[in-house]
Scaffold this motif. Structure first.
Motif, PDB file in Angstrom:
ATOM      1  N   VAL A  66      31.966  52.096  59.693  1.00 22.82           N
ATOM      2  CA  VAL A  66      31.331  52.967  58.863  1.00 22.82           C
ATOM      3  C   VAL A  66      32.010  53.212  57.482  1.00 22.82           C
ATOM      4  N   ASP A  67      33.313  53.019  57.714  1.00 21.23           N
ATOM      5  CA  ASP A  67      34.315  52.959  56.427  1.00 21.23           C
ATOM      6  C   ASP A  67      33.919  51.715  55.426  1.00 21.23           C
ATOM      7  N   PHE A  68      34.123  50.611  56.131  1.00 17.46           N
ATOM      8  CA  PHE A  68      33.737  49.108  55.614  1.00 17.46           C
ATOM      9  C   PHE A  68      32.220  49.485  54.880  1.00 17.46           C
ATOM     10  N   ALA A  69      31.022  49.945  55.640  1.00 19.09           N
ATOM     11  CA  ALA A  69      29.947  50.251  54.761  1.00 19.09           C
ATOM     12  C   ALA A  69      29.885  50.939  53.588  1.00 19.09           C
ATOM     13  N   LEU A  70      30.631  52.153  53.799  1.00 19.73           N
ATOM     14  CA  LEU A  70      30.865  53.100  52.645  1.00 19.73           C
ATOM     15  C   LEU A  70      31.697  52.567  51.275  1.00 19.73           C
ATOM     16  N   LEU A  71      32.683  51.809  51.631  1.00 14.56           N
ATOM     17  CA  LEU A  71      33.401  50.998  50.709  1.00 14.56           C
ATOM     18  C   LEU A  71      32.541  50.060  50.103  1.00 14.56           C
ATOM     19  N   PHE A  72      31.832  49.143  50.747  1.00 16.42           N
ATOM     20  CA  PHE A  72      30.884  48.013  50.217  1.00 16.42           C
ATOM     21  C   PHE A  72      30.034  48.384  49.399  1.00 16.42           C
ATOM     22  N   VAL A  73      29.151  49.410  50.069  1.00 12.18           N
ATOM     23  CA  VAL A  73      27.895  50.100  49.326  1.00 12.18           C
ATOM     24  C   VAL A  73      28.318  50.688  48.071  1.00 12.18           C
ATOM     25  N   MET A  74      29.251  51.423  48.162  1.00 14.39           N
ATOM     26  CA  MET A  74      29.594  52.266  46.881  1.00 14.39           C
ATOM     27  C   MET A  74      30.224  51.464  45.799  1.00 14.39           C
ATOM     28  N   TRP A  75      31.036  50.273  46.223  1.00 17.78           N
ATOM     29  CA  TRP A  75      31.296  49.284  45.368  1.00 17.78           C
ATOM     30  C   TRP A  75      30.387  48.376  44.702  1.00 17.78           C
ATOM     31  N   VAL A  76      29.340  48.054  45.465  1.00 12.10           N
ATOM     32  CA  VAL A  76      28.156  47.276  44.946  1.00 12.10           C
ATOM     33  C   VAL A  76      27.517  48.427  43.895  1.00 12.10           C
ATOM     34  N   VAL A  77      27.240  49.277  44.364  1.00 10.76           N
ATOM     35  CA  VAL A  77      26.402  50.445  43.467  1.00 10.76           C
ATOM     36  C   VAL A  77      26.997  50.498  42.199  1.00 10.76           C
ATOM     37  N   GLY A 258      36.424  32.301  35.079  1.00  6.77           N
ATOM     38  CA  GLY A 258      36.715  32.207  36.367  1.00  6.77           C
ATOM     39  C   GLY A 258      35.995  32.225  37.495  1.00  6.77           C
ATOM     40  N   GLY A 259      35.146  30.964  37.535  1.00  2.00           N
ATOM     41  CA  GLY A 259      33.736  31.152  38.466  1.00  2.00           C
ATOM     42  C   GLY A 259      34.237  31.513  39.847  1.00  2.00           C
ATOM     43  N   VAL A 260      35.521  31.262  40.398  1.00  2.00           N
ATOM     44  CA  VAL A 260      35.725  31.580  41.877  1.00  2.00           C
ATOM     45  C   VAL A 260      35.868  33.046  42.137  1.00  2.00           C
ATOM     46  N   PHE A 261      35.616  33.867  41.084  1.00  2.00           N
ATOM     47  CA  PHE A 261      35.566  35.224  41.126  1.00  2.00           C
ATOM     48  C   PHE A 261      34.139  35.807  40.962  1.00  2.00           C
ATOM     49  N   ALA A 262      33.479  34.931  40.840  1.00  2.00           N
ATOM     50  CA  ALA A 262      32.000  35.435  40.187  1.00  2.00           C
ATOM     51  C   ALA A 262      31.343  36.305  41.140  1.00  2.00           C
ATOM     52  N   LEU A 263      31.420  36.148  42.545  1.00  2.00           N
ATOM     53  CA  LEU A 263      30.835  37.222  43.357  1.00  2.00           C
ATOM     54  C   LEU A 263      31.431  38.482  43.439  1.00  2.00           C
ATOM     55  N   LEU A 264      33.052  38.533  43.327  1.00  2.00           N
ATOM     56  CA  LEU A 264      33.543  39.599  43.370  1.00  2.00           C
ATOM     57  C   LEU A 264      33.595  40.322  41.932  1.00  2.00           C
ATOM     58  N   THR A 265      33.026  39.742  41.002  1.00  2.00           N
ATOM     59  CA  THR A 265      33.173  40.486  39.821  1.00  2.00           C
ATOM     60  C   THR A 265      31.562  40.700  39.218  1.00  2.00           C
ATOM     61  N   PHE A 266      30.812  40.553  40.144  1.00  2.00           N
ATOM     62  CA  PHE A 266      29.508  40.790  40.022  1.00  2.00           C
ATOM     63  C   PHE A 266      28.719  39.806  38.640  1.00  2.00           C
ATOM     64  N   GLY A 267      29.575  38.633  38.851  1.00  2.00           N
ATOM     65  CA  GLY A 267      29.120  37.497  37.386  1.00  2.00           C
ATOM     66  C   GLY A 267      30.141  37.671  36.255  1.00  2.00           C
ATOM     67  N   GLU A 268      30.727  38.824  36.202  1.00  2.00           N
ATOM     68  CA  GLU A 268      31.418  38.989  35.104  1.00  2.00           C
ATOM     69  C   GLU A 268      32.622  37.916  34.589  1.00  2.00           C
ATOM     70  N   SER A 269      33.079  37.439  35.817  1.00  2.00           N
ATOM     71  CA  SER A 269      33.972  36.391  35.567  1.00  2.00           C
ATOM     72  C   SER A 269      33.544  35.068  34.787  1.00  2.00           C
ATOM     73  N   TRP A 270      32.225  34.877  34.638  1.00  2.00           N
ATOM     74  CA  TRP A 270      31.969  33.967  33.424  1.00  2.00           C
ATOM     75  C   TRP A 270      32.046  34.347  32.140  1.00  2.00           C
ATOM     76  N   HIS A 271      33.373  34.513  31.707  1.00  2.00           N
ATOM     77  CA  HIS A 271      33.917  35.233  30.585  1.00  2.00           C
ATOM     78  C   HIS A 271      33.442  34.455  29.321  1.00  2.00           C
ATOM     79  N   ASN A 272      33.981  33.311  29.321  1.00  2.00           N
ATOM     80  CA  ASN A 272      33.609  32.465  28.089  1.00  2.00           C
ATOM     81  C   ASN A 272      32.478  32.157  28.019  1.00  2.00           C
ATOM     82  N   ASN A 273      31.303  31.890  29.037  1.00  2.00           N
ATOM     83  CA  ASN A 273      29.952  31.886  28.785  1.00  2.00           C
ATOM     84  C   ASN A 273      29.568  33.286  27.985  1.00  2.00           C
TER      85      ASN A 273
END
Length: 335
Positions: A66-77, A258-273
Motif C-alpha cells: 500500500v505504501d509503495f502504491a501510494l508513493l508511486f501513483v502520487m509520484w506519477v500523477v 541524461g538519457g539514463v534518467f529518462a523514465l525517472l524524470t518522465f522524459g525531462e532528462s533529454w534536456h539538451n534536446n
C-alpha cells in the motif's frame, strides 16, 4: 511572446504623447522575499524531514505494498502534472488541449508543491531567456571557476536559489496565462491543491489498511517522500544536466542529455534536446528514446483531447546536430 502594448513604445492619447516606463522584467521586494523563504521552508525543506520521518517510521510499520502504491501513483500523477502541464503545455505551448484537461494538468502539477503554475511558468520562461547567463535564476555555471565554483554552482542551482531570488514579473513573462481565467483560478488555489496532494494518500492509507499506522505511512510516503523524490529529480535537471551529460544538438547554453534518467524524470532528462527544440512536445525526439511525458500527450491526442503537436523536421534536427563531437567539444560550443 507579445503583449497588447509594447511598453517601450509611447502611448498616444489624443494629441498628447505620453512616454511610459519600460515594463520591469523582475520584481525584487522584501515582501516577496519573505514569501519565498516561507515557501522554501514549507515545500522544499519540510519534505526532507518528512522523508527522514518516513524512514524512521519503518521501525513502527514495515514498508508495504500500500505504501509503495501510494508513493508511486502520487509520484506519477504529480510528475506528469509538472512535465506535461506546467512545462510542455503552459510554458512552451508545445500542444493545445481541452480547457478541462489543462485545468486537470495544472492541479496535478500544483500538488507537487513546486509553486503555482503562473509563477512556475514565468520562472522557467526567464530561465530559457537567460539560460546560463546573468539573469538565469538557477544556472550552475555562474559561480566561479574551479571545483569550488562548480560546487557552489551546483548547490545554488539545485536547491539554494529558491531561498531568495528576483521574482519574474508575470505580466511580462506570462500574459497569456493571465488571460485564462480558469487557469488563474487554479493558480490562486495553489496551497489547497498542495494540501489535497497530501490528504489523498493520507486518507487512502488509512482506508486501505484500516489503521492509524497506515494513515501516517500514507502521509509520509505518498506525501512527503513523494514530494522529496520528485523535487530532487526535477532540480537535478537544472543543476547536474547543465554541467554533465551528452550534447546531441547545438544550443546557446550548456544543457546536456541524461538519457539514463529518462523514465525517472518522465522524459525531462533529454534536456539538451529540449533546449535545442523548446517548442517540441517530444523531448526524446525519436521513438526509441523513453519519454513518458510525450506518451501521455500522444494518448491525449489519440482521444481527441490534445492537438497541434509539431515535432521538428528531420532537416531542422540535422542542421543542429553535433556530428562526431565529444561532450567536451559540445561544451565549448555552448560556452
Amino acid at each position: 511572446m507579445t503583449t497588447d502594448h509594447d511598453p517601450d513604445r509611447p502611448a498616444v492619447s489624443g494629441d498628447e504623447t505620453v512616454k511610459s516606463e519600460p515594463r520591469r522584467k523582475t520584481i525584487d521586494s522584501p515582501y516577496i522575499h519573505r514569501l519565498q523563504r516561507r515557501h522554501f521552508l514549507i515545500f522544499d525543506v519540510l519534505p526532507i524531514f518528512g522523508t527522514v520521518a518516513a524512514v524512521a517510521f519503518l521501525l513502527v510499520r514495515p514498508f508495504g505494498i500500500v505504501d509503495f502504491a501510494l508513493l508511486f501513483v502520487m509520484w506519477v500523477v504529480t510528475g506528469l502534472g509538472i512535465t506535461v502541464g506546467y512545462h510542455r503545455l503552459f510554458t512552451h505551448r508545445t500542444f493545445k488541449a481541452a480547457p478541462w484537461v489543462g485545468a486537470g494538468l495544472a492541479i496535478m502539477g500544483s500538488m507537487a508543491g513546486q509553486g503555482a503554475v503562473v509563477s512556475w511558468v514565468a520562472l522557467h520562461r526567464r530561465h530559457h531567456e537567460y539560460s546560463d547567463r546573468a539573469g538565469d535564476p538557477h544556472s550552475p555555471n555562474l559561480s566561479g571557476a574551479g571545483w569550488g565554483g562548480r560546487l557552489r554552482g551546483l548547490m545554488h542551482s539545485h536547491f539554494l536559489w529558491m531561498r531568495r531570488h528576483e521574482y519574474p514579473n508575470v505580466v511580462h513573462y506570462a500574459p497569456d496565462l493571465l488571460k485564462d481565467r480558469g487557469l488563474v483560478r487554479v493558480a490562486r488555489l495553489y496551497y489547497w491543491w498542495v494540501g489535497l496532494g497530501l490528504l489523498i494518500p493520507t486518507v487512502l492509507g488509512g482506508l486501505l489498511t484500516l489503521s492509524w499506522t497506515g494513515t501516517v505511512a500514507g502521509l509520509l510516503w505518498g506525501g512527503f517522500a513523494r514530494m522529496f523524490i520528485l523535487e530532487h529529480t526535477v532540480w537535478a535537471i537544472n543543476s547536474f544536466l547543465h554541467m554533465f551529460g551528452t550534447r546531441a544538438y547545438e544550443s546557446r547554453e550548456n544543457s546536456h542529455n541524461g538519457g539514463v534518467f529518462a523514465l525517472l524524470t518522465f522524459g525531462e532528462s533529454w534536456h539538451n534536446n529540449h533546449h535545442a527544440f523548446p517548442t517540441s512536445p517530444s523531448f526524446g525526439l525519436n521513438w526509441y528514446r523513453l519519454d513518458p511525458g510525450y506518451w501521455l500527450i500522444r494518448s491525449l491526442a489519440a482521444l481527441g483531447l490534445a492537438w497541434d503537436l509539431e515535432l521538428p523536421s528531420d532537416e531542422r534536427m540535422a542542421a543542429k546536430r553535433i556530428s562526431g563531437k565529444s561532450t567536451a567539444a559540445g561544451n565549448a560550443a555552448a560556452a
